[in-house]
Design a protein around this motif. Structure first.
Motif, short mmCIF file in Angstrom:
data_model
loop_
_atom_site.label_atom_id
_atom_site.label_comp_id
_atom_site.label_asym_id
_atom_site.label_seq_id
_atom_site.Cartn_x
_atom_site.Cartn_y
_atom_site.Cartn_z
N ASN A 106 7.80 -5.30 -2.80
CA ASN A 106 7.75 -5.77 -1.68
C ASN A 106 9.04 -5.64 -0.76
OD1 ASN A 106 5.00 -6.81 -0.64
ND2 ASN A 106 5.28 -8.43 -2.05
N GLN B 199 9.40 -3.19 2.82
CA GLN B 199 10.23 -3.30 4.08
C GLN B 199 11.40 -2.29 4.00
OE1 GLN B 199 10.41 -6.01 5.66
NE2 GLN B 199 8.48 -6.85 4.74
N ILE B 200 11.75 -1.75 3.18
CA ILE B 200 13.03 -0.62 3.35
C ILE B 200 12.52 0.67 3.20
CG2 ILE B 200 14.99 0.50 2.07
CD1 ILE B 200 15.56 -2.41 0.97
N LEU C 214 9.31 1.69 4.21
CA LEU C 214 8.38 1.96 5.31
C LEU C 214 9.16 1.82 6.53
CD1 LEU C 214 5.10 0.30 4.15
CD2 LEU C 214 5.86 2.80 4.22
N ASN C 215 10.36 1.08 6.44
CA ASN C 215 11.11 1.04 7.73
C ASN C 215 11.93 2.31 8.09
OD1 ASN C 215 10.52 -1.38 9.34
ND2 ASN C 215 11.70 -2.69 7.62
N MET C 216 12.32 2.95 6.74
CA MET C 216 12.80 4.23 6.94
C MET C 216 11.94 5.49 7.34
SD MET C 216 14.96 4.45 3.18
CE MET C 216 15.10 6.27 3.43
N MET D 55 9.59 4.67 9.65
CA MET D 55 9.50 4.73 11.00
C MET D 55 10.94 5.13 11.51
SD MET D 55 6.69 3.16 11.71
CE MET D 55 7.19 2.74 13.60
N ALA D 56 11.86 4.85 11.09
CA ALA D 56 13.14 5.47 11.55
C ALA D 56 13.25 6.88 11.71
CB ALA D 56 14.21 5.05 10.66
N GLU E 138 13.27 8.54 15.54
CA GLU E 138 14.41 9.39 15.79
C GLU E 138 13.99 10.80 16.30
OE1 GLU E 138 18.08 11.64 13.45
OE2 GLU E 138 16.62 10.56 12.66
#
Length: 132
Positions: A109, A114-115, A117-119, A121-122, A126
């Motif tokens: 998880n 967290q990490i 899927l946030n990447m 999005m980033a 960008e």
């Protein structure tokens, strides 16, 4: 099916707001391809670990297909199997400590959900900021 999707995105070019979506995805295509390589490597590794460690104990990991499905469903927020496995008073039938299941679940998880899927999005945001 792929050509239908491509035609659908081509139709976005007539609307300025939707054109931003296609332009952003085109600009991010290479970064998204590299991200998918990393994501799939981690996803497959966690699925394999789930199958190896818990395949004999939990029906959700009894085959590689079920293991992939379980890992995907955890990303979608479905983890009733985990609650059921952790609520039981007895350990896993193979003698595997339930702490391994906790470590697998929480590390998956944190790392994937967290990490990574946030990447993702980033990467998209960008390129969106460069397009607009």
């Amino acid at each position: 099916a792929g050509t239908i999707i491509m035609k659908f995105f081509k139709a976005f070019q007539s609307n300025p707001r939707l054109y931003v979506v296609t332009t952003t995805l085109q600009a991010a295509a290479i970064d998204l391809a590299h991200f998918m390589v990393i994501f799939l490597a981690v996803f497959v590794a966690y699925s394999n670990l789930g199958h190896i460690f818990f395949g004999g104990d939990l029906v959700q990991f009894s085959s590689m297909q079920r293991s992939f499905n379980t890992a995907f469903m955890v990303l979608q927020g479905e983890f009733g199997w985990y609650v059921d496995a952790m609520d039981g008073l007895t350990g896993l039938s193979s003698g595997m400590p339930r702490n391994f299941l906790q470590i697998w679940f929480w590390s998956y998880n944190i790392f994937v959900l967290q990490i990574l899927l946030n990447m993702l999005m980033a990467i998209i945001l960008e390129q969106y900021s460069l397009v607009t």
